[in-house]
Design an enzyme around this catalytic site. Structure first.
Site, short mmCIF file in Angstrom:
data_model
loop_
_atom_site.label_atom_id
_atom_site.label_comp_id
_atom_site.label_asym_id
_atom_site.label_seq_id
_atom_site.Cartn_x
_atom_site.Cartn_y
_atom_site.Cartn_z
N HIS A 1 -7.00 -6.00 1.98
CA HIS A 1 -5.86 -5.39 2.78
C HIS A 1 -5.36 -6.42 3.63
O HIS A 1 -6.19 -7.02 4.24
CB HIS A 1 -6.24 -4.16 3.69
CG HIS A 1 -6.74 -3.07 3.00
ND1 HIS A 1 -5.97 -1.85 2.81
CD2 HIS A 1 -7.99 -2.78 2.42
CE1 HIS A 1 -6.72 -0.94 2.23
NE2 HIS A 1 -8.01 -1.66 1.94
N ASN B 1 -12.98 -3.26 2.32
CA ASN B 1 -13.91 -2.06 2.37
C ASN B 1 -14.95 -1.99 1.09
O ASN B 1 -14.27 -2.27 0.02
CB ASN B 1 -13.23 -0.86 2.43
CG ASN B 1 -12.28 -0.47 3.82
OD1 ASN B 1 -12.87 -0.92 4.91
ND2 ASN B 1 -11.10 -0.06 3.69
N ASP C 1 0.91 -1.13 0.13
CA ASP C 1 0.12 0.13 0.00
C ASP C 1 0.89 1.31 -0.11
O ASP C 1 2.03 1.40 0.70
CB ASP C 1 -0.94 -0.06 1.23
CG ASP C 1 -1.79 0.87 1.12
OD1 ASP C 1 -3.08 0.39 0.92
OD2 ASP C 1 -1.66 2.02 1.13
N ILE C 2 0.56 2.33 -0.80
CA ILE C 2 1.36 3.59 -0.76
C ILE C 2 1.44 4.32 0.61
O ILE C 2 2.05 4.99 0.62
CB ILE C 2 0.76 4.32 -2.12
CG1 ILE C 2 1.95 5.26 -2.42
CG2 ILE C 2 -0.43 5.08 -1.64
CD1 ILE C 2 1.50 5.89 -4.01
N GLU D 1 -12.06 3.56 -1.34
CA GLU D 1 -11.63 4.59 -2.09
C GLU D 1 -11.41 4.09 -3.67
O GLU D 1 -11.13 4.92 -4.39
CB GLU D 1 -10.37 5.14 -1.41
CG GLU D 1 -10.30 5.88 -0.25
CD GLU D 1 -8.96 6.22 0.62
OE1 GLU D 1 -8.02 6.10 -0.23
OE2 GLU D 1 -8.90 6.81 1.55
N HIS E 1 -10.52 -5.07 -3.65
CA HIS E 1 -9.10 -5.34 -3.00
C HIS E 1 -9.04 -5.94 -1.47
O HIS E 1 -10.05 -5.51 -0.78
CB HIS E 1 -7.94 -3.99 -3.33
CG HIS E 1 -8.69 -3.04 -2.62
ND1 HIS E 1 -9.60 -2.19 -3.36
CD2 HIS E 1 -8.51 -2.21 -1.25
CE1 HIS E 1 -9.94 -1.12 -2.72
NE2 HIS E 1 -9.21 -1.16 -1.36
P1 5GP Z 1 -9.69 1.48 0.44
O1 5GP Z 1 -10.19 2.38 1.25
O2 5GP Z 1 -10.49 1.50 -1.18
O3 5GP Z 1 -10.09 0.12 0.86
O4 5GP Z 1 -8.29 1.50 0.13
C1 5GP Z 1 -7.61 1.80 -0.98
C2 5GP Z 1 -6.15 1.89 -0.43
O5 5GP Z 1 -5.27 2.02 -1.69
C3 5GP Z 1 -5.46 2.81 0.44
O6 5GP Z 1 -4.93 1.95 1.58
C4 5GP Z 1 -4.50 3.60 -0.24
O7 5GP Z 1 -3.37 4.05 0.62
C5 5GP Z 1 -3.95 2.70 -1.49
N1 5GP Z 1 -3.71 3.31 -2.55
C6 5GP Z 1 -4.31 4.35 -3.05
N2 5GP Z 1 -3.68 4.71 -4.52
C7 5GP Z 1 -2.56 3.89 -4.56
C8 5GP Z 1 -1.62 3.90 -5.47
O8 5GP Z 1 -1.38 4.47 -6.45
N3 5GP Z 1 -0.56 2.62 -5.34
C9 5GP Z 1 -0.71 1.92 -4.08
N4 5GP Z 1 0.43 0.86 -4.01
N5 5GP Z 1 -1.65 2.12 -3.15
C10 5GP Z 1 -2.64 2.87 -3.44
#
Ligand code: 5GP
Length: 125
Positions: free
Chosen positions: A110, A95, A39-40, A103, A108
């Site tokens: 985690h 999520n 994760d970034i 987001e 995906h």
């Molecule tokens: P969500 O809130 O959708 O469950 O999690 C999305 C995740 O994707 C977040 O933890 C965010 O930090 C990660 N993320 C968003 N953009 C990027 C990216 O460009 N590269 C990587 N490696 N992770 C990302």
């Protein structure tokens, strides 16, 4: 900004672009059905995302539309990525939709670990 976790699928979402190699990632594992990368913005010492290679917008989409092979492929990849954390434990989070704060509109998983992770869900303010 949370997204609606229901179809249609946006082919230009950030994870679709990572899958196509248009945006770099720190790859952990790649299989026929899944890609895993760091994760970034890590929330724990280990914070890895595992995504299916198919175009699924959310957990609801994946869980109802993916083939058994895609499902097994995704969850076997999760297991492989999480294996180094088994001694101390880890948390899996998916999520889905606005209330969960999804987001990125590509399904995906985690995997978080490497420290005690605290309460599962924040209490209401
Ligand atoms: P969500 O809130 O959708 O469950 O999690 C999305 C995740 O994707 C977040 O933890 C965010 O930090 C990660 N993320 C968003 N953009 C990027 C990216 O460009 N590269 C990587 N490696 N992770 C990302």
């Amino acid at each position: 900004m949370p997204v609606n976790g229901l179809p249609p699928y946006d082919t230009n979402n950030i994870f679709a672009r990572i899958l196509r190699g248009e945006i770099p990632c720190k790859k952990v594992l790649e299989t026929e059905y899944a890609l895993a990368f760091h994760d970034i913005a890590p929330q724990a010492p280990t914070h890895i995302l595992i995504i299916p290679k198919g175009a699924y917008v959310s957990a609801s989409d994946f869980n109802t539309q993916a083939s058994p092979e895609e499902m097994a492929g995704l969850w076997r990849a999760v297991a492989e990525v999480a294996k180094p954390l088994e001694a101390t434990g880890y948390r899996i989070i998916c999520n889905m939709g606005v209330d969960a704060g999804q987001e990125v509109p590509h399904f995906h998983v985690h995997v978080l670990g490497g420290r005690p992770l605290g309460v599962m869900v924040a209490k209401p303010a």
